[in-house]
Design a protein around this motif. Sequence first.
Motif, PDB file in Angstrom:
ATOM      1  N   ALA A  27       0.718  -1.216  -0.083  1.00  0.00           N
ATOM      2  CA  ALA A  27       0.136   0.133   0.037  1.00  0.00           C
ATOM      3  C   ALA A  27       0.828   1.305   0.015  1.00  0.00           C
ATOM      4  O   ALA A  27       0.394   2.347  -0.519  1.00  0.00           O
ATOM      5  N   ALA A  28       2.108   1.274   0.522  1.00  0.00           N
ATOM      6  CA  ALA A  28       3.020   2.231   0.594  1.00  0.00           C
ATOM      7  C   ALA A  28       3.613   2.589  -0.699  1.00  0.00           C
ATOM      8  O   ALA A  28       3.766   3.735  -1.111  1.00  0.00           O
ATOM      9  N   LEU A  29       3.831   1.750  -1.756  1.00  0.00           N
ATOM     10  CA  LEU A  29       4.704   1.857  -2.913  1.00  0.00           C
ATOM     11  C   LEU A  29       3.756   2.955  -3.763  1.00  0.00           C
ATOM     12  O   LEU A  29       4.559   3.537  -4.233  1.00  0.00           O
ATOM     13  N   PRO A  30       2.480   2.790  -3.930  1.00  0.00           N
ATOM     14  CA  PRO A  30       1.954   3.802  -4.930  1.00  0.00           C
ATOM     15  C   PRO A  30       2.098   5.220  -4.295  1.00  0.00           C
ATOM     16  O   PRO A  30       2.217   6.188  -4.777  1.00  0.00           O
ATOM     17  N   ILE A  31       1.938   5.267  -2.814  1.00  0.00           N
ATOM     18  CA  ILE A  31       2.149   6.441  -2.378  1.00  0.00           C
ATOM     19  C   ILE A  31       3.407   7.142  -2.673  1.00  0.00           C
ATOM     20  O   ILE A  31       3.515   8.291  -2.855  1.00  0.00           O
ATOM     21  N   ALA A  32       4.532   6.309  -2.694  1.00  0.00           N
ATOM     22  CA  ALA A  32       6.046   6.805  -2.894  1.00  0.00           C
ATOM     23  C   ALA A  32       5.858   7.140  -4.189  1.00  0.00           C
ATOM     24  O   ALA A  32       6.467   8.189  -4.602  1.00  0.00           O
ATOM     25  N   ALA A  33       5.137   6.321  -5.072  1.00  0.00           N
ATOM     26  CA  ALA A  33       5.303   6.920  -6.595  1.00  0.00           C
ATOM     27  C   ALA A  33       4.934   8.197  -6.711  1.00  0.00           C
ATOM     28  O   ALA A  33       5.142   8.830  -7.444  1.00  0.00           O
ATOM     29  N   SER A  34       3.695   8.689  -6.100  1.00  0.00           N
ATOM     30  CA  SER A  34       2.961   9.762  -6.185  1.00  0.00           C
ATOM     31  C   SER A  34       3.768  10.788  -5.867  1.00  0.00           C
ATOM     32  O   SER A  34       3.600  12.114  -6.241  1.00  0.00           O
ATOM     33  N   LEU A  35       4.709  10.628  -4.874  1.00  0.00           N
ATOM     34  CA  LEU A  35       5.772  11.378  -4.250  1.00  0.00           C
ATOM     35  C   LEU A  35       7.080  11.864  -5.331  1.00  0.00           C
ATOM     36  O   LEU A  35       7.908  12.393  -4.830  1.00  0.00           O
ATOM     37  N   GLY A  36       7.049  11.044  -6.430  1.00  0.00           N
ATOM     38  CA  GLY A  36       7.876  11.051  -7.298  1.00  0.00           C
ATOM     39  C   GLY A  36       9.258  10.183  -7.218  1.00  0.00           C
ATOM     40  O   GLY A  36      10.296  10.269  -7.504  1.00  0.00           O
ATOM     41  N   ILE A  37       8.912   9.266  -6.122  1.00  0.00           N
ATOM     42  CA  ILE A  37       9.970   8.075  -5.829  1.00  0.00           C
ATOM     43  C   ILE A  37       9.938   6.824  -6.791  1.00  0.00           C
ATOM     44  O   ILE A  37       8.947   6.098  -6.780  1.00  0.00           O
ATOM     45  N   ASP A  38      10.671   6.790  -7.596  1.00  0.00           N
ATOM     46  CA  ASP A  38      10.629   5.430  -8.533  1.00  0.00           C
ATOM     47  C   ASP A  38      11.273   4.701  -8.075  1.00  0.00           C
ATOM     48  O   ASP A  38      10.667   3.381  -8.364  1.00  0.00           O
ATOM     49  N   LEU A  39      12.283   4.261  -7.257  1.00  0.00           N
ATOM     50  CA  LEU A  39      12.834   3.204  -6.480  1.00  0.00           C
ATOM     51  C   LEU A  39      12.918   3.513  -5.028  1.00  0.00           C
ATOM     52  O   LEU A  39      13.259   4.534  -4.579  1.00  0.00           O
ATOM     53  N   ALA A  40      12.085   2.704  -4.024  1.00  0.00           N
ATOM     54  CA  ALA A  40      11.900   2.853  -2.920  1.00  0.00           C
ATOM     55  C   ALA A  40      13.196   2.399  -2.319  1.00  0.00           C
ATOM     56  O   ALA A  40      13.459   1.311  -2.561  1.00  0.00           O
TER      57      ALA A  40
END
Length: 81
Positions: A27-40
């Motif tokens: 669930a956190a990965l799409p939020i990270a993507a929306s923040l511009g993080i391509d690789l967490a």
Amino acid sequence: LREGGNIGFEVRPSARRQGHATAILAAALPIAASLGIDLAHVDCDVDNTASRRVIEKNGGRIERKQGRNFYFLIPTSPSTR
């Protein structure tokens, strides 16, 4: 980029081994993507096999081992996992 990570998760002992950590990270990965993080960036202790499995189930690949930690990169977009 050298220590720590973009996402952290923890599950209370009585709720472990029920898939919660895997779901939390997913669930956190799409939020990270929306923040511009391509690789967490996510890390865990080398002895923490449960966290390692959670990270790998979500597409994490070990970037490096440093001291007592594994450092992983996880693509935040489902198409790149």
